[in-house]
Motif scaffolding. Structure first.
Motif, mmCIF file in Angstrom:
data_model
loop_
_atom_site.group_PDB
_atom_site.id
_atom_site.type_symbol
_atom_site.label_atom_id
_atom_site.label_comp_id
_atom_site.label_asym_id
_atom_site.label_seq_id
_atom_site.Cartn_x
_atom_site.Cartn_y
_atom_site.Cartn_z
ATOM 1 N N GLU A 109 0.853 -1.204 0.000
ATOM 2 C CA GLU A 109 0.000 0.000 0.000
ATOM 3 C C GLU A 109 0.886 1.251 0.000
ATOM 4 O O GLU A 109 0.579 2.234 -0.668
ATOM 5 C CB GLU A 109 -0.937 0.041 1.222
ATOM 6 C CG GLU A 109 -2.088 -0.950 1.180
ATOM 7 C CD GLU A 109 -1.633 -2.392 1.403
ATOM 8 O OE1 GLU A 109 -0.749 -2.611 2.260
ATOM 9 O OE2 GLU A 109 -2.131 -3.292 0.696
ATOM 10 N N GLU A 157 2.371 1.687 -3.441
ATOM 11 C CA GLU A 157 1.370 2.228 -4.357
ATOM 12 C C GLU A 157 1.111 3.706 -4.067
ATOM 13 O O GLU A 157 0.973 4.514 -4.991
ATOM 14 C CB GLU A 157 0.063 1.417 -4.241
ATOM 15 C CG GLU A 157 -0.954 1.870 -5.250
ATOM 16 C CD GLU A 157 -2.133 0.907 -5.394
ATOM 17 O OE1 GLU A 157 -2.050 -0.232 -4.881
ATOM 18 O OE2 GLU A 157 -3.121 1.302 -6.020
ATOM 19 N N SER A 158 1.089 4.052 -2.794
ATOM 20 C CA SER A 158 0.853 5.447 -2.427
ATOM 21 C C SER A 158 1.962 6.352 -2.995
ATOM 22 O O SER A 158 1.688 7.416 -3.563
ATOM 23 C CB SER A 158 0.788 5.567 -0.901
ATOM 24 O OG SER A 158 0.670 6.909 -0.533
ATOM 25 N N ILE A 173 3.893 5.788 -5.573
ATOM 26 C CA ILE A 173 3.773 5.832 -7.040
ATOM 27 C C ILE A 173 2.639 6.777 -7.445
ATOM 28 O O ILE A 173 2.783 7.616 -8.330
ATOM 29 C CB ILE A 173 3.533 4.415 -7.612
ATOM 30 C CG1 ILE A 173 4.777 3.541 -7.415
ATOM 31 C CG2 ILE A 173 3.163 4.473 -9.089
ATOM 32 C CD1 ILE A 173 4.582 2.058 -7.740
ATOM 33 N N LYS A 174 1.498 6.634 -6.764
ATOM 34 C CA LYS A 174 0.332 7.466 -7.115
ATOM 35 C C LYS A 174 0.600 8.947 -6.838
ATOM 36 O O LYS A 174 0.165 9.820 -7.577
ATOM 37 C CB LYS A 174 -0.903 7.029 -6.312
ATOM 38 C CG LYS A 174 -1.388 5.632 -6.650
ATOM 39 C CD LYS A 174 -2.235 5.629 -7.907
ATOM 40 C CE LYS A 174 -2.895 4.286 -8.121
ATOM 41 N NZ LYS A 174 -2.915 3.821 -9.485
ATOM 42 N N ARG A 175 1.308 9.216 -5.753
ATOM 43 C CA ARG A 175 1.650 10.615 -5.458
ATOM 44 C C ARG A 175 2.526 11.186 -6.583
ATOM 45 O O ARG A 175 2.320 12.314 -7.035
ATOM 46 C CB ARG A 175 2.405 10.707 -4.118
ATOM 47 C CG ARG A 175 1.515 10.550 -2.903
ATOM 48 C CD ARG A 175 2.356 10.421 -1.635
ATOM 49 N NE ARG A 175 3.201 11.592 -1.366
ATOM 50 C CZ ARG A 175 4.164 11.621 -0.454
ATOM 51 N NH1 ARG A 175 4.415 10.547 0.291
ATOM 52 N NH2 ARG A 175 4.873 12.715 -0.268
ATOM 53 N N GLU A 220 2.691 10.134 -9.658
ATOM 54 C CA GLU A 220 1.882 10.232 -10.880
ATOM 55 C C GLU A 220 1.016 11.498 -10.820
ATOM 56 O O GLU A 220 0.940 12.261 -11.772
ATOM 57 C CB GLU A 220 1.008 8.980 -10.993
ATOM 58 C CG GLU A 220 0.358 8.772 -12.335
ATOM 59 C CD GLU A 220 -0.279 7.384 -12.421
ATOM 60 O OE1 GLU A 220 0.014 6.669 -13.381
ATOM 61 O OE2 GLU A 220 -1.055 7.024 -11.526
ATOM 62 N N LYS A 221 0.361 11.679 -9.664
ATOM 63 C CA LYS A 221 -0.587 12.785 -9.500
ATOM 64 C C LYS A 221 0.080 14.147 -9.720
ATOM 65 O O LYS A 221 -0.482 15.039 -10.350
ATOM 66 C CB LYS A 221 -1.192 12.714 -8.090
ATOM 67 C CG LYS A 221 -2.282 13.712 -7.844
ATOM 68 C CD LYS A 221 -3.015 13.423 -6.551
ATOM 69 C CE LYS A 221 -3.936 14.593 -6.239
ATOM 70 N NZ LYS A 221 -4.049 14.843 -4.823
ATOM 71 N N ASP A 228 3.782 10.681 4.029
ATOM 72 C CA ASP A 228 2.883 9.773 3.300
ATOM 73 C C ASP A 228 1.724 9.297 4.190
ATOM 74 O O ASP A 228 1.947 8.808 5.307
ATOM 75 C CB ASP A 228 3.675 8.549 2.803
ATOM 76 C CG ASP A 228 2.837 7.741 1.835
ATOM 77 O OD1 ASP A 228 2.967 7.985 0.625
ATOM 78 O OD2 ASP A 228 2.013 6.909 2.293
ATOM 79 N N VAL A 257 -0.403 -0.764 -11.476
ATOM 80 C CA VAL A 257 -0.741 0.370 -10.600
ATOM 81 C C VAL A 257 -0.471 1.733 -11.228
ATOM 82 O O VAL A 257 -0.869 2.754 -10.674
ATOM 83 C CB VAL A 257 -0.030 0.323 -9.218
ATOM 84 C CG1 VAL A 257 -0.586 -0.796 -8.369
ATOM 85 C CG2 VAL A 257 1.470 0.249 -9.340
ATOM 86 N N THR A 258 0.221 1.755 -12.362
ATOM 87 C CA THR A 258 0.500 3.064 -12.969
ATOM 88 C C THR A 258 0.575 2.964 -14.490
ATOM 89 O O THR A 258 0.966 1.926 -15.034
ATOM 90 C CB THR A 258 1.825 3.659 -12.435
ATOM 91 O OG1 THR A 258 2.023 4.943 -13.033
ATOM 92 C CG2 THR A 258 3.030 2.778 -12.714
#
Ligand code: FNR
Length: 387
Positions: free
Chosen positions: A159, A162-163, A165-167, A169-170, A211, A252-253
């Motif tokens: 998790e 993923e967090s 990576i998503k941060r 990406e965002k 995070d 996930v991305t």
């Protein structure tokens, strides 16, 4: 088209007014000034490598056994050093490799922000490390219009991975660089003798401490109980990755996935088969394993094995000449490591930008003199083994 070599005229013209450059243009002087500025503990950490540092030293010295042959009667008044990478048009073929203690390299302890500012002013992309004194969102903002990449040390907690990576990406990072060779730390005598591991002293933790997933795993926030937060970091730092994990990364991305630490052609082939968007040939600057082979000596085989997939390269690059040699061997983009961190140490964002500009100026002028107006010509010319 950028005229990177023009930096030379700026320096000589300033000299006619009695003005000398504030920073050196050669690596030896840069290194010794940076060591003075960094002090012994940080010098150990940045300059040190694994074991007796033979791999680390060979990374740099091996460039000397490759040479280029100049071509004459070619119009090189204009040179094009631009590259395409992940659909981006970049003005030059270099980038700043991820360096996990950039944050500590400047006096204000915001070296990641300074590196990002150097990226903004030079157009050289910054690959921001997971280990940072400023959160990846702020670092990305400071890169301005220059595209940036995010380097991931994959934590054991999915998790959290993923967090992160998503941060990234965002906020607009253009690629995720997954480092494969550092799920634990190599044997580094200089740091061991000084019993110093910056992360365990709470340095460069801001991507973790900011995070939401990391914070949710703690009883008290890191600001209230930093010791517990550091222990949590140590417990979940390094996931051992295998090829099967590529499916998860791709799921996930949508960002390009770059695999950093590939040195064997079979691993390059496997990376391509598993959907890697770029292969990053590197041995972590000799910091992780000793007893290896200089990365520059492995590059051509990795490039061949990677086919149409771009190859990024680092380890031992100290000059524009080294950059051109790596490009001649087929690297799409060349990572500058310790030299720009040394630039941060002696002059913050300005110092790092100076180092990057010097490297590009040398590369550009070498191409001009050698009759290589484009990177295509550099590749065609290639390099020859001297000894
Ligand atoms: C590194 N490197 C690195 N790599 C990575 O993927 N994440 C990181 O956080 C770090 N941190 C780091 C700290 C320090 C002090 C150094 C010197 C290196 C490795 C880096 O990205 C690159 O592979 C090497 O720096 C290349 O070697 P040279 O050219 O710097 O000798």
């Amino acid at each position: 088209m950028s005229n990177f070599g023009a930096m030379q005229n700026e320096i000589y013209m300033a000299g006619t007014q009695g003005i000398l450059p504030d920073y050196p243009v050669d690596f030896a002087t840069l290194e010794s000034r940076a060591h003075e500025a960094l002090g012994p503990m940080m010098t150990n950490y940045v300059a040190g490598g694994c074991g007796d540092e033979n791999t680390q030293d060979t990374n740099a010295s091996a460039f000397h056994h490759w040479g280029m042959v100049p071509r004459m009667m070619v119009d090189c008044t204009e040179r094009d050093l631009s590259i395409d990478l992940f659909g981006l048009k970049l003005p030059s073929p270099i980038f700043m490799a991820p360096i996990g203690v950039n944050g500590e390299a400047t006096q204000d302890r915001h070296g990641d922000m300074a590196a990002a500012k150097a990226s903004a002013t030079t157009g050289v992309p910054f690959c921001a490390s997971t280990l940072s004194n400023d959160p990846l969102e702020d670092v990305h903002d400071a890169c301005g219009e220059t595209p940036a990449f995010f380097q991931l040390y994959t934590p054991r907690n999915r998790e959290l991975a993923e967090s992160l990576i998503k941060r990234a990406e965002k906020v607009g990072y253009k690629a995720i660089v997954v480092t494969l060779d550092t799920w634990l730390t190599g044997w580094r005598p200089r740091d061991l003798n000084a019993s110093n591991f910056p992360q365990l002293r709470g340095k460069v933790m801001q991507n973790y401490f900011s995070d939401p997933v990391f914070r949710s795993l703690l009883d008290k926030p890191p600001e209230e109980d930093p010791k517990a937060a550091i222990l949590l970091f140590a417990a979940i730092f390094g996931q051992v990755l295998t090829w099967d994990d590529m499916e998860w990364f791709k799921s996930v991305t949508d960002l390009p996935i770059v695999l950093k630490g590939i040195c064997h052609p079979d691993d390059a082939r496997r990376a391509v088969d598993c959907g890697a968007d770029a292969v990053y040939c590197s041995n972590h600057g000799g910091r992780q394993a000793n007893g290896g082979i200089a990365t520059i000596d492995l590059l051509e085989d990795v490039v061949k094995a990677s086919g149409a997939v771009p190859v990024l390269f680092d380890s031992g690059v100290r000059s524009g000449t080294d950059v051109v040699k790596a490009l001649a061997m087929g690297a799409r983009a060349v990572g500058i490591g310790r030299p720009y961190t040394y630039g941060l140490a002696i002059g913050g964002a300005e110092g790092a930008a100076w180092v990057l500009r010097s490297i590009l100026a040398e590369a550009d002028l070498l191409m001009a003199v050698n009759g290589y107006p484009t990177l295509e010509r550099v590749r065609e010319a290639g390099v020859q083994r001297i000894v």
